[in-house]
Design a protein around this motif. Sequence first.
Motif, mmCIF file in Angstrom:
data_model
loop_
_atom_site.group_PDB
_atom_site.id
_atom_site.type_symbol
_atom_site.label_atom_id
_atom_site.label_comp_id
_atom_site.label_asym_id
_atom_site.label_seq_id
_atom_site.Cartn_x
_atom_site.Cartn_y
_atom_site.Cartn_z
ATOM 1 N N ASN A 1 0.812 -1.214 0.000
ATOM 2 C CA ASN A 1 0.000 0.000 0.000
ATOM 3 C C ASN A 1 0.848 1.267 0.000
ATOM 4 O O ASN A 1 0.327 2.370 -0.208
ATOM 5 N N SER A 2 2.155 1.127 0.245
ATOM 6 C CA SER A 2 2.997 2.296 0.500
ATOM 7 C C SER A 2 3.082 3.239 -0.694
ATOM 8 O O SER A 2 2.996 4.466 -0.530
ATOM 9 N N SER A 3 3.245 2.703 -1.901
ATOM 10 C CA SER A 3 3.386 3.579 -3.070
ATOM 11 C C SER A 3 2.099 4.364 -3.325
ATOM 12 O O SER A 3 2.136 5.556 -3.658
ATOM 13 N N MET A 4 0.962 3.713 -3.152
ATOM 14 C CA MET A 4 -0.314 4.400 -3.359
ATOM 15 C C MET A 4 -0.511 5.498 -2.316
ATOM 16 O O MET A 4 -0.999 6.595 -2.636
ATOM 17 N N MET A 5 -0.106 5.242 -1.080
ATOM 18 C CA MET A 5 -0.264 6.237 -0.028
ATOM 19 C C MET A 5 0.589 7.469 -0.322
ATOM 20 O O MET A 5 0.157 8.600 -0.076
ATOM 21 N N ARG A 6 1.779 7.275 -0.878
ATOM 22 C CA ARG A 6 2.606 8.426 -1.249
ATOM 23 C C ARG A 6 1.930 9.261 -2.327
ATOM 24 O O ARG A 6 1.949 10.497 -2.284
ATOM 25 N N GLU A 7 1.336 8.599 -3.313
ATOM 26 C CA GLU A 7 0.650 9.340 -4.370
ATOM 27 C C GLU A 7 -0.576 10.071 -3.820
ATOM 28 O O GLU A 7 -0.894 11.182 -4.256
ATOM 29 N N MET A 8 -1.271 9.471 -2.880
ATOM 30 C CA MET A 8 -2.421 10.134 -2.292
ATOM 31 C C MET A 8 -2.009 11.408 -1.544
ATOM 32 O O MET A 8 -2.706 12.434 -1.595
ATOM 33 N N ARG A 9 -0.864 11.358 -0.864
ATOM 34 C CA ARG A 9 -0.380 12.553 -0.172
ATOM 35 C C ARG A 9 -0.043 13.653 -1.168
ATOM 36 O O ARG A 9 -0.311 14.838 -0.929
ATOM 37 N N ALA A 10 0.553 13.269 -2.303
ATOM 38 C CA ALA A 10 0.885 14.258 -3.330
ATOM 39 C C ALA A 10 -0.379 14.878 -3.915
ATOM 40 O O ALA A 10 -0.445 16.093 -4.148
ATOM 41 N N ILE A 11 -1.400 14.056 -4.155
ATOM 42 C CA ILE A 11 -2.673 14.569 -4.679
ATOM 43 C C ILE A 11 -3.298 15.546 -3.686
ATOM 44 O O ILE A 11 -3.806 16.609 -4.065
ATOM 45 N N SER A 12 -3.247 15.203 -2.401
ATOM 46 C CA SER A 12 -3.791 16.081 -1.370
ATOM 47 C C SER A 12 -3.061 17.420 -1.356
ATOM 48 O O SER A 12 -3.683 18.494 -1.244
ATOM 49 N N PHE A 13 -1.741 17.388 -1.478
ATOM 50 C CA PHE A 13 -0.934 18.609 -1.466
ATOM 51 C C PHE A 13 -1.293 19.520 -2.639
ATOM 52 O O PHE A 13 -1.524 20.728 -2.470
ATOM 53 N N VAL A 14 -1.373 18.948 -3.838
ATOM 54 C CA VAL A 14 -1.705 19.735 -5.028
ATOM 55 C C VAL A 14 -3.137 20.263 -4.945
ATOM 56 O O VAL A 14 -3.412 21.414 -5.316
ATOM 57 N N THR A 15 -4.055 19.450 -4.445
ATOM 58 C CA THR A 15 -5.449 19.881 -4.314
ATOM 59 C C THR A 15 -5.556 21.090 -3.400
ATOM 60 O O THR A 15 -6.292 22.048 -3.692
ATOM 61 N N ASP A 16 -4.822 21.073 -2.281
ATOM 62 C CA ASP A 16 -4.839 22.211 -1.361
ATOM 63 C C ASP A 16 -4.309 23.476 -2.036
ATOM 64 O O ASP A 16 -4.863 24.572 -1.854
ATOM 65 N N LEU A 17 -3.251 23.329 -2.823
ATOM 66 C CA LEU A 17 -2.685 24.493 -3.510
ATOM 67 C C LEU A 17 -3.670 25.062 -4.531
ATOM 68 O O LEU A 17 -3.797 26.285 -4.675
ATOM 69 N N ILE A 18 -4.388 24.181 -5.242
ATOM 70 C CA ILE A 18 -5.392 24.642 -6.201
ATOM 71 C C ILE A 18 -6.534 25.345 -5.479
ATOM 72 O O ILE A 18 -6.971 26.443 -5.866
ATOM 73 N N ASP A 19 -7.026 24.733 -4.390
ATOM 74 C CA ASP A 19 -8.156 25.303 -3.652
ATOM 75 C C ASP A 19 -7.800 26.638 -3.004
ATOM 76 O O ASP A 19 -8.658 27.513 -2.837
ATOM 77 N N ASP A 20 -6.519 26.801 -2.619
ATOM 78 C CA ASP A 20 -6.067 28.049 -1.997
ATOM 79 C C ASP A 20 -5.693 29.112 -3.021
ATOM 80 O O ASP A 20 -5.272 30.222 -2.649
ATOM 81 N N GLY A 21 -5.816 28.775 -4.306
ATOM 82 C CA GLY A 21 -5.495 29.734 -5.348
ATOM 83 C C GLY A 21 -4.016 29.903 -5.614
ATOM 84 O O GLY A 21 -3.607 30.832 -6.328
ATOM 85 N N LYS A 22 -3.193 29.018 -5.086
ATOM 86 C CA LYS A 22 -1.749 29.121 -5.271
ATOM 87 C C LYS A 22 -1.278 28.424 -6.547
ATOM 88 O O LYS A 22 -0.139 28.618 -6.974
ATOM 89 N N LEU A 23 -2.150 27.605 -7.115
ATOM 90 C CA LEU A 23 -1.894 26.994 -8.421
ATOM 91 C C LEU A 23 -3.068 27.288 -9.331
ATOM 92 O O LEU A 23 -4.224 27.275 -8.887
ATOM 93 N N ASP A 24 -2.781 27.536 -10.588
ATOM 94 C CA ASP A 24 -3.811 27.858 -11.567
ATOM 95 C C ASP A 24 -4.536 26.570 -11.965
ATOM 96 O O ASP A 24 -3.928 25.643 -12.507
ATOM 97 N N SER A 25 -5.836 26.515 -11.709
ATOM 98 C CA SER A 25 -6.615 25.309 -12.025
ATOM 99 C C SER A 25 -6.708 25.067 -13.524
ATOM 100 O O SER A 25 -7.098 23.972 -13.953
ATOM 101 N N ASN A 26 -6.364 26.072 -14.332
ATOM 102 C CA ASN A 26 -6.346 25.868 -15.776
ATOM 103 C C ASN A 26 -5.115 25.077 -16.225
ATOM 104 O O ASN A 26 -5.109 24.485 -17.296
ATOM 105 N N ASN A 27 -4.087 25.104 -15.397
ATOM 106 C CA ASN A 27 -2.836 24.414 -15.730
ATOM 107 C C ASN A 27 -2.620 23.154 -14.909
ATOM 108 O O ASN A 27 -1.782 22.322 -15.260
ATOM 109 N N TYR A 28 -3.351 23.019 -13.794
ATOM 110 C CA TYR A 28 -3.205 21.855 -12.924
ATOM 111 C C TYR A 28 -4.568 21.191 -12.745
ATOM 112 O O TYR A 28 -5.584 21.880 -12.582
ATOM 113 N N LYS A 29 -4.560 19.886 -12.780
ATOM 114 C CA LYS A 29 -5.805 19.121 -12.755
ATOM 115 C C LYS A 29 -6.214 18.802 -11.319
ATOM 116 O O LYS A 29 -5.436 18.215 -10.559
#
Length: 337
Positions: free
Chosen positions: A245-273
Amino acid sequence: METKRINLALQGGGAHGAYTWGVLDRLLEDERIEVEAISGTSAGAMNAAVFADGMGRGGRAEARRALDAFWANISQAAQTGPLQPTPFDQYASGWNLDHSAAFVAFDMLTRMLSPYQLNPMNLNPLRGALVKSVDFERLEGCRAVKLFISATNVKTGKVRVFKSGEITPDVLLASACLPFLFQAVTVDGEPYWDGGYMGNPSIFPLIYGSDTPDVVIVQVNPLGCDRVPTTATEIMNRVNEISFNSSMMREMRAISFVTDLIDDGKLDSNNYKRINVHWIEAEKQMKGLGASSKLNARMDFLLHLKAIGRDAADGWLAGHFDAIGRQSTIDIKERFL
């Protein structure tokens, strides 16, 4: 009727992949759901290939029939093998093989001898079941579902993701190659082991290789356990669950990090999914199954797992269909951070 598209991420787990069979069977039954892409590893990779081949051949009904036939072929291939649960196993531990003399002997031998010594002819019963179940020539040109199959490069330790048009029997066997049971599988001159070591399953191909933002993870290996394991078998089972499960858990943490940046307006949602993560699991039922049951391919056990998978998918559809395309249905931070 409202139709929604999803991507699927299918974990490996030997015979426990029959649980995923049940999930897929229920999703195929619901015409509101369309699958754009599947990322699979090991048994998840085989389910994905059979699913895609069936969809390309005749749509939903044919995909369900193909999955039924594949798992019947798996059970048939295992019938003549020595790894069968004893009556005491069935009484004491349900579906595990812990009291099977053949399994105990086999387990001890694999700890002392490599598959190059135990199986010098490199025989693998899965090959026959795959060739019997999937038309690989047709699958090569099938685009009904995008496929992403993960395997671990033995030399580099990196994950390789094989895409639609590259899927062969060797690719699927490489994705399911446990190094204590089978010799490394050579693809394009490179040796590969089970994809679960580096991606079980890999999520990133679904982010970069599809348009759909919704990823549904079909969990086979339990994340948690109810008590500290104390016997050698229990400890090994838990180590396997954590490592796969370890590799999937690492990817989930990365997804969470990017999602927070998008929601906080720190990443452009037009360029990041922004990814919506969903979860189909039956952790309570799967926790009671030891690692030895992953080698139990008796049809009654496979059908038992299929029923669990259908129930899990049915519950997820009933509770979360409306959220598809809008939001995640699990709290990533609570589960993975």
